[in-house]
Motif scaffolding. Structure first.
Motif, PDB file in Angstrom:
ATOM      1  N   HIS A   1      -1.223   3.389   9.060  1.00 41.29           N
ATOM      2  CA  HIS A   1       0.181   3.732   8.789  1.00 41.29           C
ATOM      3  C   HIS A   1       0.265   4.708   7.620  1.00 41.29           C
ATOM      4  O   HIS A   1       0.957   5.735   7.694  1.00 41.29           O
ATOM      5  CB  HIS A   1       0.950   2.444   8.482  1.00 41.29           C
ATOM      6  N   GLU A   2      -0.436   4.412   6.537  1.00 36.79           N
ATOM      7  CA  GLU A   2      -0.383   5.280   5.357  1.00 36.79           C
ATOM      8  C   GLU A   2      -1.049   6.632   5.619  1.00 36.79           C
ATOM      9  O   GLU A   2      -0.565   7.672   5.155  1.00 36.79           O
ATOM     10  CB  GLU A   2      -1.047   4.584   4.162  1.00 36.79           C
TER      11      GLU A   2
ATOM     12  N   GLU B   1       9.179   5.875   8.448  1.00 37.70           N
ATOM     13  CA  GLU B   1       8.447   4.615   8.515  1.00 37.70           C
ATOM     14  C   GLU B   1       8.238   4.184   9.963  1.00 37.70           C
ATOM     15  O   GLU B   1       7.162   3.709  10.325  1.00 37.70           O
ATOM     16  CB  GLU B   1       9.190   3.524   7.729  1.00 37.70           C
TER      17      GLU B   1
ATOM     18  N   LEU C   1      -4.873   7.220  -1.426  1.00 32.85           N
ATOM     19  CA  LEU C   1      -4.476   6.035  -0.677  1.00 32.85           C
ATOM     20  C   LEU C   1      -4.698   4.840  -1.586  1.00 32.85           C
ATOM     21  O   LEU C   1      -5.810   4.596  -2.051  1.00 32.85           O
ATOM     22  CB  LEU C   1      -5.320   5.911   0.591  1.00 32.85           C
TER      23      LEU C   1
ATOM     24  N   PHE D   1       4.321   0.662   2.060  1.00 32.33           N
ATOM     25  CA  PHE D   1       4.225   0.193   3.448  1.00 32.33           C
ATOM     26  C   PHE D   1       5.406  -0.705   3.776  1.00 32.33           C
ATOM     27  O   PHE D   1       5.984  -0.641   4.861  1.00 32.33           O
ATOM     28  CB  PHE D   1       2.899  -0.567   3.623  1.00 32.33           C
TER      29      PHE D   1
ATOM     30  N   ALA E   1       0.860  -1.184   0.000  1.00 34.92           N
ATOM     31  CA  ALA E   1       0.000   0.000   0.000  1.00 34.92           C
ATOM     32  C   ALA E   1       0.889   1.225   0.000  1.00 34.92           C
ATOM     33  O   ALA E   1       2.046   1.170   0.436  1.00 34.92           O
ATOM     34  CB  ALA E   1      -0.912   0.003   1.226  1.00 34.92           C
ATOM     35  N   PHE E   2       0.374   2.328  -0.505  1.00 37.01           N
ATOM     36  CA  PHE E   2       1.114   3.577  -0.445  1.00 37.01           C
ATOM     37  C   PHE E   2       0.145   4.746  -0.472  1.00 37.01           C
ATOM     38  O   PHE E   2      -1.014   4.615  -0.887  1.00 37.01           O
ATOM     39  CB  PHE E   2       2.124   3.694  -1.594  1.00 37.01           C
ATOM     40  N   ALA E   3       0.614   5.883   0.017  1.00 42.17           N
ATOM     41  CA  ALA E   3      -0.144   7.133  -0.045  1.00 42.17           C
ATOM     42  C   ALA E   3       0.697   8.143  -0.790  1.00 42.17           C
ATOM     43  O   ALA E   3       1.925   8.176  -0.656  1.00 42.17           O
ATOM     44  CB  ALA E   3      -0.459   7.643   1.362  1.00 42.17           C
ATOM     45  N   THR E   4       0.060   8.966  -1.579  1.00 43.31           N
ATOM     46  CA  THR E   4       0.770   9.996  -2.315  1.00 43.31           C
ATOM     47  C   THR E   4      -0.138  11.201  -2.490  1.00 43.31           C
ATOM     48  O   THR E   4      -1.331  11.138  -2.186  1.00 43.31           O
ATOM     49  CB  THR E   4       1.255   9.470  -3.686  1.00 43.31           C
TER      50      THR E   4
ATOM     51  N   VAL F   1       4.533  12.728   3.000  1.00 46.53           N
ATOM     52  CA  VAL F   1       4.416  12.308   1.600  1.00 46.53           C
ATOM     53  C   VAL F   1       4.923  13.425   0.689  1.00 46.53           C
ATOM     54  O   VAL F   1       5.726  13.198  -0.223  1.00 46.53           O
ATOM     55  CB  VAL F   1       2.955  11.963   1.253  1.00 46.53           C
TER      56      VAL F   1
ATOM     57  N   HIS G   1       1.286   9.042   7.253  1.00 48.23           N
ATOM     58  CA  HIS G   1       2.162   9.755   6.322  1.00 48.23           C
ATOM     59  C   HIS G   1       1.474  11.009   5.788  1.00 48.23           C
ATOM     60  O   HIS G   1       2.087  12.075   5.676  1.00 48.23           O
ATOM     61  CB  HIS G   1       2.529   8.852   5.135  1.00 48.23           C
TER      62      HIS G   1
END
Length: 302
Positions: free
Chosen positions: A140-141, A217, A119, A264, A107-110, A150, A144
């Protein structure tokens, strides 16, 4: 934007110091290019254009590269339900939600800020995690996003991108006067100097960003554990994801590796001990040890 994620002054301080050092490096880099190329307008226009594009369109670039698409609550009710619940607890705007059709669990957030955040989770992650584990990963994301790191990582990584692009630009463009002058001694010296400066800038920015990324992180793990009150489920998700990523085909990992700083868990396969020296993430054991300490502090039942 203020959220109920616990403020992390150490993270903020480290981000500011890193951005300050990168800013000095950026100014020196641009000054060196202007002195060498004797065309400050060209250098500034190229640098400003790349920075603006990376800042404003980072979410679109990431989604495109990861073959992701936005999904509605009707398409993914479980995923949206978890995001809605966490955003309500954290008192923060809900980001756009996207899915990447990849088996790699991650997973990632930007996005440049909380109001323009995305997300994204992979189908591999949704398939492998229980709801409680998924909640830990998404918290967690969201951490950020709430801490704005981010955007900081997006901006910080720009200098390394610029340095790398400049080396390619030096080879493939007419910047040095076209093919007819490539055998000219002065042109060769200028090319060598620019490549050397770019290489030095890339290495320094690389190390600074990696150091910041590893700390962010740990900070996101800590914030997610405190927000959900269940560090053990985040630890369970970390163990599952890290173990499964190591078994993903190498070709798939290589596709995802340019986005390791946003993930993540990093896209590293087995035998990546050398790469871990310069990793965007702390070791799995360090993350699990921190979560175990938080679990004891919260008195979480085992």
């Amino acid at each position: 934007m203020r959220s109920h994620f616990r403020a992390d002054r150490q993270l903020t301080a480290r981000m500011l110091v890193t951005l300050f050092l990168l800013g000095l490096l950026y100014v020196a880099f641009i000054a060196a290019l202007v002195a060498l190329l004797r065309s400050w307008v060209l250098v500034v226009v190229i640098a400003a254009g790349l920075l603006a594009a990376q800042y404003w369109y980072s979410d679109r670039i990431a989604l495109f590269a990861m073959h992701a698409h936005e999904v509605s609550a009707q398409e993914q009710p479980r995923l949206h339900g978890v995001v809605d619940r966490l955003c309500a607890i954290a008192d923060m705007p809900k980001p756009r939600v996207a899915i990447s059709e990849m088996d790699m669990p991650n997973a990632f957030a930007t996005g440049r800020n909380a109001d323009h955040a995305v997300l994204c989770v992979t189908t591999g992650l949704l398939r492998r995690l229980e709801v409680e584990e998924l909640e830990g990963v998404l918290a967690h994301e969201l951490s950020h996003v709430a801490h704005r790191d981010v955007a900081v990582i997006t901006i910080a990584s720009f200098l390394g991108v610029l340095a790398g692009l400049l080396v390619r630009f030096a080879f493939y463009s007419e910047l040095f006067g076209g093919r007819g002058q490539r055998n000219d001694q002065n042109t060769a010296v200028l090319l060598a100097i620019i490549m050397a400066v770019s290489a030095v800038v890339y290495v320094i920015s690389f190390l600074l960003i990696r150091a910041l990324s590893r700390y962010r992180e740990l900070a996101a793990d800590r914030s997610a554990a405190m927000l959900t009150g269940r560090p053990s489920t985040l630890a369970s998700a970390l163990t599952k994801v890290s173990g499964d990523i190591a078994r993903i085909p190498t070709e798939d990992l290589r596709t995802a590796q340019p986005f390791n700083a946003f993930f993540f868990s990093p896209a590293l396969g087995e035998g990546a001990s050398l790469a871990s020296l310069f990793s965007t993430h702390p070791s799995l054991q360090r993350r699990l040890d921190q979560l175990a300490k938080i679990s004891l502090q919260l008195g979480e039942p085992t």
